[in-house]
Structure formats: structure tokens, C-alpha cells
Design an enzyme around this catalytic site. Structure first.
Site, PDB file in Angstrom:
ATOM      1  N   ASP A 126      99.769  -5.029  55.102  1.00  0.00           N
ATOM      2  CA  ASP A 126      98.795  -4.508  56.046  1.00  0.00           C
ATOM      3  C   ASP A 126      97.491  -4.275  55.290  1.00  0.00           C
ATOM      4  OD1 ASP A 126      99.346  -2.190  54.559  1.00  0.00           O
ATOM      5  OD2 ASP A 126     100.792  -1.482  56.042  1.00  0.00           O
ATOM      6  N   ASP A 164      94.494  -1.475  54.788  1.00  0.00           N
ATOM      7  CA  ASP A 164      94.072  -0.092  54.991  1.00  0.00           C
ATOM      8  C   ASP A 164      92.578   0.040  54.708  1.00  0.00           C
ATOM      9  OD1 ASP A 164      96.649   0.636  55.627  1.00  0.00           O
ATOM     10  OD2 ASP A 164      97.162   1.241  53.591  1.00  0.00           O
ATOM     11  N   ASP A 180      98.960   6.722  44.091  1.00  0.00           N
ATOM     12  CA  ASP A 180     100.241   6.838  43.400  1.00  0.00           C
ATOM     13  C   ASP A 180     100.302   5.994  42.134  1.00  0.00           C
ATOM     14  OD1 ASP A 180     100.134   4.479  44.828  1.00  0.00           O
ATOM     15  OD2 ASP A 180     101.938   4.852  46.025  1.00  0.00           O
TER      16      ASP A 180
END
Length: 535
Positions: A127, A129, A205
Site C-alpha cells: 500500500d 501511505d 520502527d
């Protein structure tokens, strides 16, 4: 256009996208210059200026998660996207529309996270973002139909037809995110916009997910060494691994997922922390666990994910039934050809991809079906009859007649397949009973995956292994799996004749968990596993 490789320093084959999809599962040692199905020429080419850094550039690493530096200042780069072969045409029209509308209103907009990483690797992102300088309420003014979701980390879901684009705000991230690591100093020559981008990247992260791409200026911003780790095929946390995983336990699963999908390796501190903190996954919300496992198994890297989960001792916690099977097989990383479970997921990986995933019903069905065969091995003709009945909704009697005419050789390496002719000898009623019994066994196996007591005892034969009673599958999902794979039609008016297993897949229906499409793909995977085309 060059289509990437697991190891960024390797050479890549140049094919058109459809032809590349047919050869992407081959190991690179077997990929040779050739001609694709459509006539495109597969040539050997270096992957777009990305090369291994010199040894002296790789020194000075610390296992704490951050690179050594005298002043703890992270090196940062402003890179021309053309160096990576990134073009605006690689961004979907729906995402470009969102970017352009926000830009026209005077806001800064960037692509962020894994999609930038995948564009650099020339892979298809799962996807796209978007992050913007606009407040979420201002995003809603630009897109009145959008919804603000999430309490802890609110974002906007912008709807473009039936596609959802996630849009986050710098201001929201600054309010809800953690403070920048004190070991990291503001980069030298960093203006106000750089400072905002830098602070946001420090909240990510992994370094390979901490990149930003400005499609208007065609610039990639790297403040935390993400490009270097992509070159080195490494998964590294932005902060110290142990601290990062304690802060968000799901990052343990994301590290495995990224490594499995990209063929990357974990840095030493990440690998150690994954093993040390594996039991903390038991405290994760079941729905979060299901979501992370779905990302691993439904998007084209299921086999690699299962191998890594096994390697790092996570399979016993997440899927103890399957971990018990691996132990009983005396599984080693290089003997997967005799492992039926891995073979089925290998065949699943050949059919799905990040931009064409399946619903969780499919991989849960595969797990339940395999468990049923482990509990009671079946004759290949029984399995073929079951698959044909599932695939085309023809009557069981028609499926059995077609299965009996099958001349393909089954894979004799699998212990889950019984070759005793007595299982199907005699009248058709005996074969019919075996097929119906298999369907019931699949339903029973699905129930076992939802039974805490059964899961807790799945590894009881191996006391040195951790015990887990984690149930991440909801009751409604269990019931859907049982209805989908635990029944065959005794009588029916379905299509007659031999059904074609090469029927084109409707990926939109598959992603939505459509009953018939999911059953068809499931039957195709099982049939191709039991009767491999090349045998």
C-alpha cells in the site's frame, strides 16, 4: 524496467511485469538470460546504481541498534529518486490524486514507510501511505468523505473509489509519538522542514521503513541510514532493538515479515531480541496477532515467513500445532521438498502478491486441511475427489469419477498421503465415505485451532519448547472456515466434465474472502501440491 532481487547487490533479470511474475520464485542461481512468454528479452543488468558499500563504510556498527559516531549525529541524505529508478508512474493514480489535491492546497506531502523502501527495491508496495503538514481536520476539509480513525495514533482514511489511502499528519505524529532518542542529535544543516521530517523518521520502527519520498521534487529523504541498510539487506530497528520491541511487541512480527518478504537478514541485536522477547507475543491482542500473521501469509511470502518463525522460535507460540509437525518431521531448512505444509504455502505464494492478496480464510483453510491429513493420511484419489468437489461445486459422484481418471503421478515424498488401495477399493461408496470423512476432519482440525486446551498441549511431547494456548482466530472466522472447507455436495447441478484448474483468478473476490473464489484457489493449491505439474 528492472525487477528487483532479494539481495540488492545481486544481478537482476529484466522482464516485463507479467513474465517476471512467472520466474520470481526461482533461486537466482537458476535464472538465466532468456525470452519471456510475451517475447520480452530477459537480460542481465545491474540493479540501478545500488551497490554494496566498501568495507570501510560498513565499520563502526554497534549492537545497540544505533551506529557508532563521535557526536551521535546520524548521517542523513537528500537523494535524487532517479538514482533508484523511481518514477511517478510507479505511484497508483488514486495515491497521486490524494497527493496532488493536498499539494494544491499548499500542504507538504510525502510518501512514507514501506512503500518508499519497495519503490527503491523495484517491488510492488502492499500500500502507499501519505504524510502531510496538514492537520487531520484540514485533510477532512479537502476530502469530505474521509474518516479519522484510531485513538492513540489517529490517521485519515481517504476513500478513492473502493481504495483506502491512509493519510497521517506531522502534527499528530509529533503529539502522539515518542520523543526523539537523546542519543541522536539534530542533523547538521537541518532546516525547519528537515527537522520535522527527521523527528518523524525517528519514530519509525525500522530504518528501512524510515524513508520519505517527495514525488513532486523527486527526492528521497534518508535521515536514519535506511538506504544503507537496504543496500546491505539488513533489518535494523531505529532505536535499540530490545527497547523498540518492549515498546511495541508487534514489531517482533514485523521484523520477521520484512525479512521474509525481502530476503533480508536481521541485525545481530534484532535477532537476539526477537528470541529473548518471543514470549511477550502472548500478551498481544489476538486481533493484532491475526493481522500480523495475515500480512505474513497472505501477500506472497508465506513459505519464507514460516521458515523464519520456526528458525527464531516463534512458530511454537503462534502456531503450536504446525510447530509440532515441524518437530515430528525433523525439519531442516533445506529439506522443505518433503514438507507438505511448506509446499502448499509455496504454491500459495505463486498465486498471490502484495498487490493481490488473499483473505485469511484461505491460509487458515490450508492449515486446517494439512492438520486433517497429519491426523489421518489419505489416499491421493480421496484428496483429488475432495479438491474437484470443492473447486467446481459438482456432485461428489462426478468428482470421484473424474478423480479416478486422473493419470498424474502424486508426490510420494509426503507422509500425509496414504497409498493403500484398500482405502478406495471396491464400490464408489467407500471412496465417497473417505471424501466425506476428510471434509469432516477439516472441520475438526479447524476447531482444534480454536481450542486453548488442545493448543496448550500441542507441544507436550517436547517439554523443552515453550507452551502456548494463543487463540487469535475469532469464533465467526472459525465458523466461516468450517462452512467453506468442511463440506462437499453429494448431489449437484454444477458444471460437468473435467474442470480446468488454470481458470483465471478473480483477485478482488479472493481478497474479500468470496466463498466460491476462495474454494477454487484452495483446491488448486492442494491439487498442485499433491500432483506437482513437473512430476
Amino acid at each position: 524496467m528492472a525487477y528487483g532481487t532479494f539481495a540488492i547487490s545481486s544481478k537482476a533479470l529484466v522482464f516485463c511485469r507479467p513474465c517476471y511474475g512467472s520466474i520470481r520464485d526461482l533461486p537466482f542461481s537458476l535464472r538465466t538470460p532468456t525470452i519471456g512468454r510475451c517475447g520480452c528479452v530477459g537480460a542481465i543488468a545491474a540493479p540501478r546504481n545500488l551497490v554494496k558499500p566498501r568495507k570501510e563504510e560498513s565499520r563502526g556498527k554497534d549492537v545497540s541498534g544505533a551506529r557508532k559516531s563521535k557526536d551521535k549525529t546520524m548521517p542523513w541524505k537528500k537523494l535524487d529518486a532517479n538514482e533508484f529508478g523511481i518514477q511517478r508512474s510507479m505511484i497508483p493514480e488514486s495515491t497521486r490524486m490524494v497527493l496532488n489535491k493536498l499539494r494544491k492546497k499548499g500542504f507538504q506531502v510525502y510518501l512514507v514507510g514501506g512503500c518508499v523502501r519497495d519503490l527503491i527495491l523495484d517491488r510492488i508496495p502492499k500500500d502507499f501511505d501519505v504524510i502531510t503538514s496538514a492537520e487531520l481536520k484540514e485533510v477532512r476539509q479537502v476530502f469530505p468523505r474521509c474518516q479519522i480513525v484510531g485513538r492513540r495514533f489517529p490517521i485519515c482514511h481517504v476513500y478513492v473509489d473502493d481504495i483506502i489511502i491512509e493519510v497521517s499528519s506531522f502534527s499528530t505524529s509529533a503529539r502522539t509519538g515518542k520523543a526523539p532518542n537523546k542519543n541522536f542529535r539534530k542533523p547538521v544543516g537541518c532546516n525547519e522542514r528537515d527537522y520535522i521530517r527527521w523527528k518523524n523518521c525517528l519514530q519509525r520502527d525500522f530504518t528501512v521503513n524510515g524513508l520519505m519520498f517527495d514525488p513532486l521534487e523527486n527526492v528521497v529523504y534518508d535521515y536514519i541510514g535506511g538506504v544503507e541498510d537496504i543496500k546491505n539487506s539488513k533489518v535494523r530497528t531505529v532505536s535499540a532493538a530490545k527497547l523498540s520491541f518492549v515498546e511495541d511487541k508487534a514489531r517482533i512480527l514485523r521484523a520477521i515479515r520484512i525479512a521474509a518478504r525481502l530476503g533480508f537478514s536481521l541485525t545481530k541485536d534484532v535477532a537476539v531480541s526477537v528470541k529473548e522477547l518471543s514470549s511477550s507475543l502472548l500478551r498481544l491482542d489476538p486481533s493484532r496477532v491475526q493481522m500480523e500473521i495475515n500480512y505474513m501469509l497472505a501477500y506472497g511470502s508465506a513459505e519464507a515467513s514460516l521458515r523464519l518463525l520456526w528458525r527464531f522460535g516463534l512458530l511454537e507460540i503462534l502456531l503450536p500445532i504446525q510447530a509440532s509437525y515441524f518437530v515430528s518431521q525433523g525439519f531442516r531448512r533445506r529439506d522443505g521438498r518433503s514438507n507438505m505444509l511448506l509446499s502448499m504455502f509455496r504454491n500459495l505464494d505463486r498465486l498471490v502478491a502484495p498487490d493481490r492478496p488473499c483473505a485469511e480464510l484461505l491460509w487458515i483453510g490450508i492449515l486446517a486441511f494439512h492438520k486433517a491429513l497429519v491426523d489421518q493420511p489419505r489416499n491421493p484419489t480421496v484428496v483429488a475427489s475432495y479438491c474437484l468437489a470443492i473447486y467446481s461445486d459438482i456432485s461428489l459422484s462426478e468428482a470421484m469419477e473424474i478423480a479416478k481418471t486422473n493419470t498424474k503421478q502424486h508426490n510420494s515424498n509426503f507422509q500425509e498421503l496414504s497409498v493403500h488401495e484398500k482405502d478406495i477399493a471396491g464400490s464408489g461408496s467407500k471412496l465417497s465415505q473417505q471424501v466425506m470423512s476428510l471434509a469432516e476432519s477439516v472441520k475438526s482440525a479447524a476447531r482444534k485451532m480454536h481450542d486453548r486446551d488442545y493448543l496448550a498441549n500441542a507441544m507436550s511431547k517436547y517439554p523443552q519448547a515453550p507452551s502456548s494456548d494463543m487463540v487469535f482466530m475469532s469464533r465467526p472466522l472459525l465458523e466461516r472456515v468450517q462452512r467453506m472447507f468442511g463440506s462437499v455436495r453429494r448431489k449437484g447441478d454444477g458444471e460437468r466434465g473435467v474442470p480446468s484448474l488454470d481458470r483465471r483468478i478473480n483477485y478482488k473476490s479472493l481478497a474479500l474472502g468470496d466463498f466460491h473464489e476462495t474454494r477454487r484457489v484452495f483446491a488448486r493449491i492442494v491439487f498442485d501440491t499433491v500432483y506437482p505439474p513437473k512430476i
